[in-house]
Design an enzyme around this catalytic site. Structure first.
Site, PDB file in Angstrom:
ATOM      1  N   ASP A 106       0.861  -1.182   0.000  1.00  0.00           N
ATOM      2  CA  ASP A 106       0.000   0.000   0.000  1.00  0.00           C
ATOM      3  C   ASP A 106       0.902   1.237   0.000  1.00  0.00           C
ATOM      4  O   ASP A 106       1.765   1.374   0.871  1.00  0.00           O
ATOM      5  CB  ASP A 106      -0.885  -0.019   1.252  1.00  0.00           C
ATOM      6  CG  ASP A 106      -2.297   0.473   0.963  1.00  0.00           C
ATOM      7  OD1 ASP A 106      -3.252  -0.220   1.342  1.00  0.00           O
ATOM      8  OD2 ASP A 106      -2.415   1.544   0.333  1.00  0.00           O
ATOM      9  N   ASP A 207      -2.925   4.750  -2.407  1.00  0.00           N
ATOM     10  CA  ASP A 207      -3.963   5.332  -1.566  1.00  0.00           C
ATOM     11  C   ASP A 207      -4.326   6.753  -2.025  1.00  0.00           C
ATOM     12  O   ASP A 207      -3.435   7.585  -2.204  1.00  0.00           O
ATOM     13  CB  ASP A 207      -3.402   5.402  -0.137  1.00  0.00           C
ATOM     14  CG  ASP A 207      -4.444   5.762   0.892  1.00  0.00           C
ATOM     15  OD1 ASP A 207      -5.380   4.977   1.063  1.00  0.00           O
ATOM     16  OD2 ASP A 207      -4.315   6.835   1.518  1.00  0.00           O
ATOM     17  N   GLU A 265      -6.279   4.185  -6.065  1.00  0.00           N
ATOM     18  CA  GLU A 265      -7.578   4.463  -5.445  1.00  0.00           C
ATOM     19  C   GLU A 265      -7.965   5.872  -5.864  1.00  0.00           C
ATOM     20  O   GLU A 265      -7.303   6.845  -5.489  1.00  0.00           O
ATOM     21  CB  GLU A 265      -7.502   4.375  -3.921  1.00  0.00           C
ATOM     22  CG  GLU A 265      -8.861   4.585  -3.268  1.00  0.00           C
ATOM     23  CD  GLU A 265      -8.791   4.784  -1.770  1.00  0.00           C
ATOM     24  OE1 GLU A 265      -7.812   5.357  -1.281  1.00  0.00           O
ATOM     25  OE2 GLU A 265      -9.722   4.358  -1.065  1.00  0.00           O
ATOM     26  N   HIS A 338     -11.032  -2.753   3.167  1.00  0.00           N
ATOM     27  CA  HIS A 338     -10.961  -2.454   4.607  1.00  0.00           C
ATOM     28  C   HIS A 338     -11.771  -1.217   4.983  1.00  0.00           C
ATOM     29  O   HIS A 338     -11.865  -0.858   6.167  1.00  0.00           O
ATOM     30  CB  HIS A 338      -9.503  -2.261   5.003  1.00  0.00           C
ATOM     31  CG  HIS A 338      -8.871  -1.104   4.314  1.00  0.00           C
ATOM     32  ND1 HIS A 338      -8.626  -1.076   2.948  1.00  0.00           N
ATOM     33  CD2 HIS A 338      -8.483   0.093   4.766  1.00  0.00           C
ATOM     34  CE1 HIS A 338      -8.101   0.077   2.621  1.00  0.00           C
ATOM     35  NE2 HIS A 338      -8.011   0.814   3.697  1.00  0.00           N
ATOM     36  N   ASP A 339     -12.334  -0.542   3.952  1.00  0.00           N
ATOM     37  CA  ASP A 339     -13.132   0.668   4.203  1.00  0.00           C
ATOM     38  C   ASP A 339     -14.620   0.437   3.989  1.00  0.00           C
ATOM     39  O   ASP A 339     -15.419   1.338   4.285  1.00  0.00           O
ATOM     40  CB  ASP A 339     -12.721   1.797   3.242  1.00  0.00           C
ATOM     41  CG  ASP A 339     -11.327   2.325   3.495  1.00  0.00           C
ATOM     42  OD1 ASP A 339     -10.699   2.795   2.519  1.00  0.00           O
ATOM     43  OD2 ASP A 339     -10.859   2.256   4.652  1.00  0.00           O
TER      44      ASP A 339
HETATM   45  O1  ISL Z   1     -14.308   4.731   2.490  1.00  0.00           O
HETATM   46  C1  ISL Z   1     -14.253   5.909   2.373  1.00  0.00           C
HETATM   47  C2  ISL Z   1     -15.101   6.651   1.417  1.00  0.00           C
HETATM   48  O2  ISL Z   1     -16.304   6.911   2.102  1.00  0.00           O
HETATM   49  C3  ISL Z   1     -13.388   6.691   3.249  1.00  0.00           C
HETATM   50  O3  ISL Z   1     -13.599   6.142   4.550  1.00  0.00           O
HETATM   51  C4  ISL Z   1     -11.913   6.501   2.934  1.00  0.00           C
HETATM   52  O4  ISL Z   1     -11.202   7.304   3.819  1.00  0.00           O
HETATM   53  C5  ISL Z   1     -11.536   6.919   1.511  1.00  0.00           C
HETATM   54  O5  ISL Z   1     -12.007   5.947   0.647  1.00  0.00           O
HETATM   55  C6  ISL Z   1     -10.001   6.976   1.361  1.00  0.00           C
HETATM   56  O6  ISL Z   1      -9.468   5.763   1.827  1.00  0.00           O
HETATM   57  C7  ISL Z   1      -8.049   5.610   1.894  1.00  0.00           C
HETATM   58  O7  ISL Z   1      -7.423   6.731   2.508  1.00  0.00           O
HETATM   59  C8  ISL Z   1      -7.678   6.983   3.879  1.00  0.00           C
HETATM   60  C9  ISL Z   1      -7.668   5.726   4.766  1.00  0.00           C
HETATM   61  O8  ISL Z   1      -8.324   6.019   5.985  1.00  0.00           O
HETATM   62  C10 ISL Z   1      -8.407   4.592   4.090  1.00  0.00           C
HETATM   63  O9  ISL Z   1      -8.318   3.412   4.889  1.00  0.00           O
HETATM   64  C11 ISL Z   1      -7.771   4.372   2.732  1.00  0.00           C
HETATM   65  O10 ISL Z   1      -8.337   3.237   2.073  1.00  0.00           O
HETATM   66  C12 ISL Z   1      -6.595   7.940   4.342  1.00  0.00           C
HETATM   67  O11 ISL Z   1      -5.337   7.353   4.056  1.00  0.00           O
END
Ligand code: ISL
Ligand code: CA
Length: 578
Positions: A106, A207, A265, A338-339
């Site tokens: 990641d 990310d 992402e 994981h989100d």
């Molecule tokens: O899922 C989401 C969209 O509603 C958010 O919670 C998420 O923060 C967003 O998708 C971005 O996610 C990524 O960056 C964040 C981290 O908290 C997430 O786990 C990661 O996947 C900040 O690094």
């Protein structure tokens, strides 16, 4: 890695690959401290090899204060002691490669932790040589430089009393955004990426990569329900993003002949933007994650005002993305990460129709054109967690949301807790359920987050060797992607687009055609007689019910069938030609 027979000669290897995401904190704990770790991942690799996946995506294991479970990095080239050591990581890379799989890491470079040495230097004073490594601005009219809100509630700006300036943080205040306008920042990131690739990893999941470029005037965004401005309209795929990604490709990936994988992402991605990110001729990314399907159940107040989804709308989103990247670029395909809450609870039925709905949802996703991603536990049908109270929650996003909703014990805070129980990220972060022992066999200690009580029956061990398990179903889907050229390269055509219960499409290959047809509802569904007639005599490749008739006139609750017919493909039944 041996090339799968489903690939055409010109196809890159990842067009027939399936990726498995490991969230190490919740995957397997080898030393009894209640937190998953790298040696725990090594101990469970045979589970992934048996499943048949090609790539492991490892969520962050870097040094971090863990405010955002590792997405707040304080040293990019160190493994946090809670996960193990660099030697453990080298052992994991070797063990993954020994099983013919690849490992991607990641990459979190939109922001660092506020405990990173770079930020400590930057915040030491306005004249710090690293001041411009982050985004500092003077107050505007005595307050934040603009109206942007943070993803984790509140303002996206934090005042640094010592210097009287604000710094930008799109996420937690302990996650300051790096300033990608600064070539020193970009060079430092590329050096770090090359360091990891030189250690033998096989690529990156990037990310919030589409946020790197902010318009330098940092304009206000439209005010949303929270009262803050939505800055995403400005920093989502900002002015220099493609320049930065093409520079990254040139500095890091182009010089290497290894078979790597990059996936970005991109929360703001549309098919048009995704073509720009994933057109191989542009040398940016191999594929991206969009959010159109996992945003459909967000109400007016966003993800924490969840609403039911409309299947016709969900199908339209998938058809739009399949068509949008049919000739240029490539899709990722995912329900979970994981989100996201667990798909069988979110879009399926985690009650008595658990097995058919988990397998139907897996099938309609995996047999589309793109690279499928399986999130840990999805392969055994893990469900959302029945959270009983705030004390069971761990996620900063959810805890901040509840705190900002109202005073503890207030009706608004109680409503926020209910919404978090449905849409919160902790649903994906409960321990992987390995067997029926305490905590699902995840740890011999006390887990950092409670295990789902349903691990007593819902666990990997109870499904092993069971031909009618969710695990076996995912194995079958993965085998199809590895073996069947029509799954990898066949043209996608949505059919019955307006049917309120049935999700159906065809994949047309050079010598055969597949039909994927699922009743995504708890009621039997009548199928258009034209479809039934067109697929008479076809071979049933998969069906999630033990017995099925020759006809397709009606589908049972959450029944999915995959059928194949050979001979010259022709249109079969009413379809939305996309
Ligand atoms: O899922 C989401 C969209 O509603 C958010 O919670 C998420 O923060 C967003 O998708 C971005 O996610 C990524 O960056 C964040 C981290 O908290 C997430 O786990 C990661 O996947 C900040 O690094
Ligand atoms: Ca541990």
């Amino acid at each position: 890695m041996a090339r799968h027979p489903s690939l055409a000669p010109e196809d890159p290897w990842w067009k027939a690959a399936v990726v498995y995401q490991v969230y190490p904190r919740s995957f397997s704990d080898s030393n009894g401290d209640g937190i998953g770790d790298l040696r725990g991942v090594i101990e469970r690799l045979d589970h992934l090899a048996e499943l048949g996946v090609d790539v492991v995506w490892l969520s962050p294991i870097y040094a971090s204060p863990q405010d955002d479970n590792g997405y707040d990095i304080s040293d990019y080239c160190a493994v946090d002691p809670i996960f193990g050591t660099l030697d453990d990581l080298d052992d994991l890379v070797s063990a993954v490669h020994a099983r013919g799989m690849k490992l991607i890491m990641d990459l979190v470079v939109n922001h660092t932790s506020s405990e990173h040495a770079w930020f400590a230097d930057s915040r030491s004073g306005r004249d710090s040589p690293k001041r411009d490594w982050y985004i500092w601005r003077d107050p505007k009219d005595g307050r934040e430089p603009n109206n942007w809100g943070s993803f984790f509630s509140g303002s996206a700006w934090e005042l640094d009393e010592a210097s009287g300036q604000y710094y930008l943080h799109l996420f937690a205040r302990s996650q300051p955004d790096l300033n990608w306008e600064n070539p020193e920042v970009r060079a430092a990131v590329y050096t770090m990426m090359n360091w990891w690739l030189d250690r033998g990893i096989d690529g990156f999941r990037m990310d919030v990569i589409s946020f790197l470029s902010k318009p330098q005037d940092l304009p206000d965004g439209p005010v949303v329900d929270s009262g803050w401005g939505d800055g995403l309209v400005h920093y989502g795929s900002g002015p220099r993003i493609h320049e930065f990604l093409q520079e990254m490709h040139a500095e890091v990936f182009a010089p290497r002949d290894a078979e790597l994988l990059t996936v970005g992402e991109t929360l703001d991605a549309t098919p048009e933007r995704a073509r720009l990110y994933t057109d191989s001729a542009r040398r940016e990314l191999d594929m991206v994650f969009h959010f159109d399907h996992v945003s459909l159940d967000a109400g007016v107040g966003g993800k924490f005002s969840p609403q039911p989804i409309d299947l016709v709308e969900l199908k339209r989103v998938f058809a739009t993305w399949q068509e949008g990247l049919a000739d240029v670029g490539w899709n990722s395909l995912y329900w979970n990460n994981h989100d996201q809450p667990r798909v069988v609870s979110r879009f399926g039925d985690d009650g008595f129709l658990w097995y058919p709905s988990a397998t139907a949802l897996a099938t309609v996703l995996h047999l589309m054109r793109g690279t499928p991603y399986i999130y840990q536990g999805e392969e055994i049908g893990m469900t959302n967690m029945p959270f009983q109270g705030v004390d069971q929650l761990r996620d900063i996003e959810s805890l901040n949301h509840i705190a900002s909703a109202g005073a503890p014990g207030s009706r608004r805070a109680a409503a926020a807790l209910r919404a978090v129980g449905v849409a919160g990220r902790d649903n994906a972060r409960t321990p992987m359920q390995w067997d029926r022992r305490r905590h699902g066999g995840f740890t011999t200690g006390e887990p950092w987050i409670d295990a789902n009580p349903n691990h007593a029956w819902l666990n990997a061990e109870s499904q092993r060797g069971d031909a009618r398990s969710v695990f076996a179903w995912y194995q079958a889907l993965i085998r199809l992607r590895h073996d069947d050229p029509t799954v990898v390269g066949g043209r996608f055509t949505m059919i019955l687009p307006d049917h309120p219960q049935v999700f159906a499409y065809t994949r047309t290959g050079s010598a055969d055609e597949l039909l994927v047809i699922a009743n995504c509802s708890a009621k039997p569904a009548a199928v258009d007689p034209a479809v039934d007639a067109a697929w008479q005599g076809s071979a049933v490749v998969l069906c999630n019910y033990e017995r099925h008739g020759a006809r397709l006139a009606q589908l049972r609750q959450w029944e999915v069938q995959v059928r194949r017919t050979t001979g010259s493909p022709h249109r079969r039944g009413p379809s939305q030609q996309v």
